[in-house]
Design an enzyme around this catalytic site. Structure first.
Site, PDB file in Angstrom:
ATOM      1  N   ASN A 104      -2.390  -3.247  13.039  1.00 43.46           N
ATOM      2  CA  ASN A 104      -3.745  -3.049  13.133  1.00 43.46           C
ATOM      3  C   ASN A 104      -4.257  -1.849  13.927  1.00 43.46           C
ATOM      4  OD1 ASN A 104      -3.544  -5.030  11.629  1.00 43.46           O
ATOM      5  ND2 ASN A 104      -4.547  -6.773  12.990  1.00 43.46           N
ATOM      6  N   GLN A 132      -7.283  -2.800   3.935  1.00 40.72           N
ATOM      7  CA  GLN A 132      -6.382  -1.686   3.132  1.00 40.72           C
ATOM      8  C   GLN A 132      -7.119  -0.970   1.923  1.00 40.72           C
ATOM      9  OE1 GLN A 132      -2.177  -3.025   2.837  1.00 40.72           O
ATOM     10  NE2 GLN A 132      -2.628  -3.117   0.555  1.00 40.72           N
ATOM     11  N   LYS A 175      -8.253   3.084   1.802  1.00 41.22           N
ATOM     12  CA  LYS A 175      -7.674   4.239   1.787  1.00 41.22           C
ATOM     13  C   LYS A 175      -7.573   5.018   0.422  1.00 41.22           C
ATOM     14  CE  LYS A 175      -4.388   2.669   4.905  1.00 41.22           C
ATOM     15  NZ  LYS A 175      -5.133   1.114   4.997  1.00 41.22           N
ATOM     16  N   THR A 203     -40.643  24.233 -10.759  1.00 40.95           N
ATOM     17  CA  THR A 203     -40.849  23.016 -10.507  1.00 40.95           C
ATOM     18  C   THR A 203     -40.746  22.282 -11.921  1.00 40.95           C
ATOM     19  OG1 THR A 203     -43.199  23.052 -10.425  1.00 40.95           O
ATOM     20  CG2 THR A 203     -41.994  23.635  -8.348  1.00 40.95           C
ATOM     21  N   HIS A 204     -40.303  20.984 -11.874  1.00 42.68           N
ATOM     22  CA  HIS A 204     -40.275  20.477 -12.891  1.00 42.68           C
ATOM     23  C   HIS A 204     -39.524  21.144 -14.192  1.00 42.68           C
ATOM     24  CE1 HIS A 204     -43.386  17.697 -11.266  1.00 42.68           C
ATOM     25  NE2 HIS A 204     -43.977  18.776 -10.878  1.00 42.68           N
ATOM     26  N   LYS A 221     -17.298  29.553 -28.252  1.00 37.74           N
ATOM     27  CA  LYS A 221     -17.793  29.010 -26.942  1.00 37.74           C
ATOM     28  C   LYS A 221     -17.131  29.411 -25.746  1.00 37.74           C
ATOM     29  CE  LYS A 221     -19.472  25.049 -27.373  1.00 37.74           C
ATOM     30  NZ  LYS A 221     -20.708  24.639 -27.066  1.00 37.74           N
ATOM     31  N   GLU A 245     -19.286  21.388 -15.040  1.00 40.71           N
ATOM     32  CA  GLU A 245     -19.578  20.124 -15.575  1.00 40.71           C
ATOM     33  C   GLU A 245     -18.591  19.265 -14.678  1.00 40.71           C
ATOM     34  OE1 GLU A 245     -19.117  20.311 -19.736  1.00 40.71           O
ATOM     35  OE2 GLU A 245     -20.272  22.515 -19.620  1.00 40.71           O
ATOM     36  N   SER A 253       0.797  -1.390  -0.015  1.00 39.63           N
ATOM     37  CA  SER A 253      -0.041   0.104   0.034  1.00 39.63           C
ATOM     38  C   SER A 253       0.787   1.164   0.050  1.00 39.63           C
ATOM     39  CB  SER A 253      -0.958  -0.061   0.951  1.00 39.63           C
ATOM     40  OG  SER A 253      -0.202  -0.117   2.416  1.00 39.63           O
ATOM     41  N   SER A 280     -13.544  26.539 -26.815  1.00 36.57           N
ATOM     42  CA  SER A 280     -13.339  24.868 -27.349  1.00 36.57           C
ATOM     43  C   SER A 280     -12.229  25.051 -28.469  1.00 36.57           C
ATOM     44  CB  SER A 280     -14.725  25.241 -28.089  1.00 36.57           C
ATOM     45  OG  SER A 280     -14.715  24.303 -29.484  1.00 36.57           O
ATOM     46  N   TYR A 285      -9.520  -7.752  11.991  1.00 39.99           N
ATOM     47  CA  TYR A 285      -9.010  -7.089  10.745  1.00 39.99           C
ATOM     48  C   TYR A 285      -8.776  -8.307   9.646  1.00 39.99           C
ATOM     49  CZ  TYR A 285      -5.442  -4.867   7.817  1.00 39.99           C
ATOM     50  OH  TYR A 285      -4.776  -4.284   6.514  1.00 39.99           O
ATOM     51  N   ASN A 289     -17.503  27.560 -22.263  1.00 41.11           N
ATOM     52  CA  ASN A 289     -18.055  26.476 -21.649  1.00 41.11           C
ATOM     53  C   ASN A 289     -18.034  26.465 -20.222  1.00 41.11           C
ATOM     54  OD1 ASN A 289     -18.675  25.673 -24.208  1.00 41.11           O
ATOM     55  ND2 ASN A 289     -16.951  24.554 -24.487  1.00 41.11           N
TER      56      ASN A 289
HETATM   57  N1  ARG Z   1      -1.232  -1.673   5.275  1.00 40.28           N
HETATM   58  C1  ARG Z   1      -2.390  -2.147   6.090  1.00 40.28           C
HETATM   59  C2  ARG Z   1      -3.559  -1.407   5.786  1.00 40.28           C
HETATM   60  O1  ARG Z   1      -3.446  -0.645   5.203  1.00 40.28           O
HETATM   61  C3  ARG Z   1      -1.730  -1.910   7.549  1.00 40.28           C
HETATM   62  C4  ARG Z   1      -2.149  -2.978   8.363  1.00 40.28           C
HETATM   63  C5  ARG Z   1      -1.519  -4.074   8.123  1.00 40.28           C
HETATM   64  N2  ARG Z   1      -1.906  -5.571   8.976  1.00 40.28           N
HETATM   65  C6  ARG Z   1      -1.697  -6.465   8.559  1.00 40.28           C
HETATM   66  N3  ARG Z   1      -2.120  -7.409   9.786  1.00 40.28           N
HETATM   67  N4  ARG Z   1      -1.290  -7.023   7.660  1.00 40.28           N
HETATM   68  O2  ARG Z   1      -4.739  -2.000   6.326  1.00 40.28           O
END
Ligand code: ARG
Length: 461
Positions: free
Chosen positions: A109, A321, A324, A154-155, A282, A289, A22, A276, A316, A284
């Site tokens: 964890n 993971q 994130k 409305t509408h 144009k 958007e 990660s 454009s 856990y 825009n």
């Molecule tokens: N990179 C892990 C996460 O984002 C951290 C926790 C990892 N814990 C484990 N038991 N592998 O969740």
């Protein structure tokens, strides 16, 4: 990596290492990770689990790593699984074996749960500040155009006249509820999970209250299994962000419509419009958007995490993971949208004349005619029918209400008298004089209240 592969004979293959890592995205937690680790080291020393000297070496090491990262000098080793391992490995390089004591009475964890809560807490405060800025812009635009009248719809059909300020304050209200949602979500984010260990708590005499105080949390988590596997606070943030983006997307849609040649109600400042590549005429509304478009990815992050979590056994699981990237993306998308909107709204040019022109069309005073008859004793239901026939008659002759003669009015009801001509856009607005209505008096009151809210003199609840 070697220290977490203790029991394995083989190194993880490159593909597996990349698949499970990660570090490419969770580096964003470095500051929170280091803050948490320094507090943890201090707590360990206070409890006599490590020596004060060791805690000091660890804290100094962590602070210098923070500097390295901030100065762009830190080599993120792609072989390290995540930000927690990267920082710990660097700490060991810098301070030697003593660095290995930091992870006493802690697991990744509870560590990652803490980091994410610290991150979410900041993100919620920033979201509230961003919303405030946009509320400010909406309010300034409303105040600067307090007498401008537009058709209310409305509408998407002209319905009744309203003050532009009233329409803009509708968004102010939505955003105010968004502020409350983030502030509410903050309450449940404000819980300190360290001391939960991997899942069962830790076999050391840790001081969780001290950690909470050090890290400015108002509570400690009450169940270690829950604390390491709960991501409700992320889900709550993502729900609040989704609702807020939905509001921004509706505003975006109106800005797109209103700036079209067909409506011509507003003109977007050049700084917020694009041209454009082929059609030179144009201008825009790409910013609006894109905001409308980006709303989808924020909903997506919420759906993705809800789905990722729905089948997870306690406690856990590595699936977590996946919380994130969507979260970070949500935070970034929300902030940037709020920021760019605050500027775009503040610089919108209101075309009062086009709005006034639009109000004149579409028999927008039909409800007022029905209310007129009601005041003269006609039950509302039949008054509605009388005015419907009158509208039909006028449409067929291509006339507006003001172009009809009293004799023509009288064909539909004997209750119509000369004073029917005193029904105007102004009288229509003034008549809607109850709290929350569009009368100039009520809107002035609402503007004053909104001012107090943005200046934090009033909460608005
Ligand atoms: N990179 C892990 C996460 O984002 C951290 C926790 C990892 N814990 C484990 N038991 N592998 O969740």
């Amino acid at each position: 990596m070697s220290h977490i592969r203790g029991r394995f004979k083989k190194a993880a293959g490159k593909l597996v290492a990349e698949y499970t890592a990660s570090s490419l995205f969770d580096w964003r937690l470095y500051r929170h990770d280091i803050t948490g680790s320094i507090a943890h080291a201090r707590m360990l020393a206070r409890q006599g689990i490590i020596s004060p000297q060791e805690a000091k070496i660890i804290a100094e090491g962590l602070k210098s790593i923070r500097e390295e990262i901030e100065q762009g000098k830190f080599q993120f080793n792609p072989e390290m699984e995540d930000i927690h391992m990267s920082i710990e490995a660097r700490l060991m390089e810098k301070v030697g074996e003593v660095g290995g004591k930091l992870h006493t009475a802690r697991s990744r964890n509870d560590q990652v749960a803490l980091d994410l809560r610290l991150f979410a807490r900041e993100a919620a405060s920033k979201a509230m500040a961003g919303i405030r800025e946009l509320q400010h812009s909406l309010l300034s635009l409303a105040e600067a155009n307090r007498a401008v009248v537009m058709p209310g719809y409305t509408h998407l059909q002209p319905a009744q006249p309203v003050l532009l300020a009233h329409h803009l304050l509708a968004y102010f209200e939505m955003l105010q509820r968004d502020v409350y949602r983030f502030s509410d979500c903050l309450k449940r984010t404000d819980v300190m999970p360290l001391g939960s260990g991997a899942l069962a708590g830790v076999a050391y005499d840790v001081d969780r209250e001290f950690l909470a105080k050090e890290l400015s949390f108002s509570q400690v988590s009450q169940n270690s299994i829950d604390a390491v596997s709960d991501r409700d606070f992320v889900l709550e943030y993502e729900s609040a962000a989704s609702i807020c983006m939905m509001h921004l997307s509706r505003l975006a849609e109106e800005i797109v419509l209103w700036s079209s040649a067909e409506f011509g109600f507003v003109e977007i400042d050049e700084a917020y419009a694009t041209g454009s590549s082929i059609m030179p005429q144009k201008k825009n509304s790409d910013v609006a958007e894109l905001a409308r478009g980006k709303t989808g990815r924020v909903y997506g992050a919420l759906m993705a995490l809800l789905t990722a979590m729905k089948g997870l056994p306690l406690a856990y699981n590595r699936d977590l993971q996946e919380d994130k990237e969507g979260f970070f993306d949500t935070v970034d998308t929300l902030f940037s949208t709020l920021e760019v909107f605050a500027g775009m709204v503040k610089t919108l040019k209101v075309k009062e004349e086009s709005m006034a022109q639009a109000v004149k069309q579409g028999y927008i005073l039909a409800t007022d005619l029905a209310d007129y008859l009601v005041k003269k004793g006609e039950p509302f239901r039949s008054a509605h029918g009388i005015v419907a026939n009158l509208v039909k008659y006028a449409v067929e002759r291509g006339k507006s209400f003001s172009e009809l003669s009293l004799a023509e009015y009288k064909k539909f009801s004997p209750l119509f008298k000369k004073d029917v001509f005193s029904i105007t856009v102004e009288s229509s607005l003034a008549a809607r004089d109850n709290v929350g209505g569009t009368s100039p008096k009520q809107v002035e009151r609402a503007l004053a209240r909104a001012r107090k809210i943005v200046e934090a003199l009033e909460d608005g609840r």
